[in-house]
Design a protein around this motif. Sequence first.
Motif, mmCIF file in Angstrom:
data_model
loop_
_atom_site.group_PDB
_atom_site.id
_atom_site.type_symbol
_atom_site.label_atom_id
_atom_site.label_comp_id
_atom_site.label_asym_id
_atom_site.label_seq_id
_atom_site.Cartn_x
_atom_site.Cartn_y
_atom_site.Cartn_z
ATOM 1 N N ALA A 237 0.859 -1.191 0.000
ATOM 2 C CA ALA A 237 0.000 0.000 0.000
ATOM 3 C C ALA A 237 0.898 1.246 0.000
ATOM 4 C CB ALA A 237 -0.910 0.009 1.213
ATOM 5 N N ALA A 238 0.804 2.039 -1.056
ATOM 6 C CA ALA A 238 1.690 3.201 -1.236
ATOM 7 C C ALA A 238 1.612 4.191 -0.074
ATOM 8 C CB ALA A 238 1.375 3.905 -2.554
ATOM 9 N N THR A 239 0.413 4.469 0.421
ATOM 10 C CA THR A 239 0.281 5.446 1.507
ATOM 11 C C THR A 239 0.889 4.906 2.802
ATOM 12 O OG1 THR A 239 -1.953 4.681 1.957
ATOM 13 C CG2 THR A 239 -1.737 6.644 0.577
ATOM 14 N N GLU A 240 0.699 3.621 3.055
ATOM 15 C CA GLU A 240 1.300 3.003 4.244
ATOM 16 C C GLU A 240 2.824 3.034 4.153
ATOM 17 O OE1 GLU A 240 -0.161 1.772 7.048
ATOM 18 O OE2 GLU A 240 -2.047 2.545 6.252
ATOM 19 N N ARG A 241 3.346 2.695 2.977
ATOM 20 C CA ARG A 241 4.798 2.707 2.779
ATOM 21 C C ARG A 241 5.343 4.112 2.972
ATOM 22 N NH1 ARG A 241 9.316 3.307 0.073
ATOM 23 N NH2 ARG A 241 10.739 1.570 -0.179
ATOM 24 N N ALA A 242 4.671 5.100 2.401
ATOM 25 C CA ALA A 242 5.111 6.501 2.539
ATOM 26 C C ALA A 242 5.129 6.912 4.007
ATOM 27 C CB ALA A 242 4.212 7.423 1.724
ATOM 28 N N SER A 243 4.123 6.498 4.758
ATOM 29 C CA SER A 243 4.073 6.810 6.194
ATOM 30 C C SER A 243 5.243 6.177 6.934
ATOM 31 C CB SER A 243 2.767 6.324 6.811
ATOM 32 O OG SER A 243 1.692 7.040 6.274
ATOM 33 N N LEU A 244 5.537 4.922 6.622
ATOM 34 C CA LEU A 244 6.658 4.226 7.258
ATOM 35 C C LEU A 244 7.992 4.883 6.902
ATOM 36 C CD1 LEU A 244 5.552 0.510 6.834
ATOM 37 C CD2 LEU A 244 5.868 1.731 8.994
ATOM 38 N N ASP B 71 20.791 8.709 9.632
ATOM 39 C CA ASP B 71 21.537 7.462 9.791
ATOM 40 C C ASP B 71 20.856 6.267 9.132
ATOM 41 O OD1 ASP B 71 19.460 7.606 11.585
ATOM 42 O OD2 ASP B 71 20.518 6.572 13.186
ATOM 43 N N VAL B 72 19.736 6.499 8.439
ATOM 44 C CA VAL B 72 18.993 5.409 7.814
ATOM 45 C C VAL B 72 18.783 5.696 6.329
ATOM 46 C CG1 VAL B 72 16.805 4.126 7.814
ATOM 47 C CG2 VAL B 72 17.758 4.932 9.974
ATOM 48 N N VAL B 73 19.139 4.710 5.507
ATOM 49 C CA VAL B 73 18.904 4.797 4.066
ATOM 50 C C VAL B 73 17.799 3.809 3.726
ATOM 51 C CG1 VAL B 73 19.906 4.446 1.789
ATOM 52 C CG2 VAL B 73 21.316 5.389 3.629
ATOM 53 N N ILE B 74 16.752 4.287 3.050
ATOM 54 C CA ILE B 74 15.641 3.419 2.669
ATOM 55 C C ILE B 74 15.579 3.387 1.153
ATOM 56 C CG2 ILE B 74 13.154 3.011 2.818
ATOM 57 C CD1 ILE B 74 13.197 4.555 5.486
ATOM 58 N N PRO B 75 15.938 2.233 0.552
ATOM 59 C CA PRO B 75 15.891 2.147 -0.920
ATOM 60 C C PRO B 75 14.457 2.226 -1.420
ATOM 61 C CG PRO B 75 16.572 0.034 0.053
ATOM 62 C CD PRO B 75 16.389 1.005 1.172
ATOM 63 N N GLU B 76 14.301 2.738 -2.658
ATOM 64 C CA GLU B 76 12.965 2.884 -3.271
ATOM 65 C C GLU B 76 12.286 1.561 -3.409
ATOM 66 O OE1 GLU B 76 11.270 5.746 -3.932
ATOM 67 O OE2 GLU B 76 12.918 6.656 -2.851
#
Length: 173
Positions: free
Chosen positions: A153-160, A168-173
Amino acid sequence: ESLLAPLPNDIQDDRANIKAGDQVFLIVEDDITFASLLLDMVREHGFKGLIAFTGESGLAMARKFRPQAISLDLRLPDMEGWALLDFLKHDPELRHIPIQILSGGNHPQRAIRMGAFTYLRKPVEREDLVSSVLRIKTFVDRQKKTLLIVEDAATERASLVELLSGEDVVIPE
């Protein structure tokens, strides 16, 4: 800008010579002698040091300079250090900063519960201060972590991503 109060003539912090890539340590402390001692100590460990003598100027400096670490005296002339700690830990842009609490009281559990990185009781021994600054330096120098978020779910992922992102955190696409 007016909150970035000038320092007494006998103390010079590094506010005028901070460059991109510098590690900055903000000292919020109303005792000029102790603030000066802390300034020398953080410089010895590779930080540029900033000093704020009030909670209000400390918050303004944290927002302007985005320090890598903060040392916070709980007894400030204009506000309780607890209130400033609460402001810092509830600001999404500043909450990740490790905060060293210095206090004449004895409330380490409260400080840690509120998000402090470490708690030192005044009067503090030099060795304990050095040890605390070294712990912070080690924490600041750690490698970035990569976090993979699997959410369809795109909105859930965006919220996370928004919640968990940080310097200090890298989140890949």
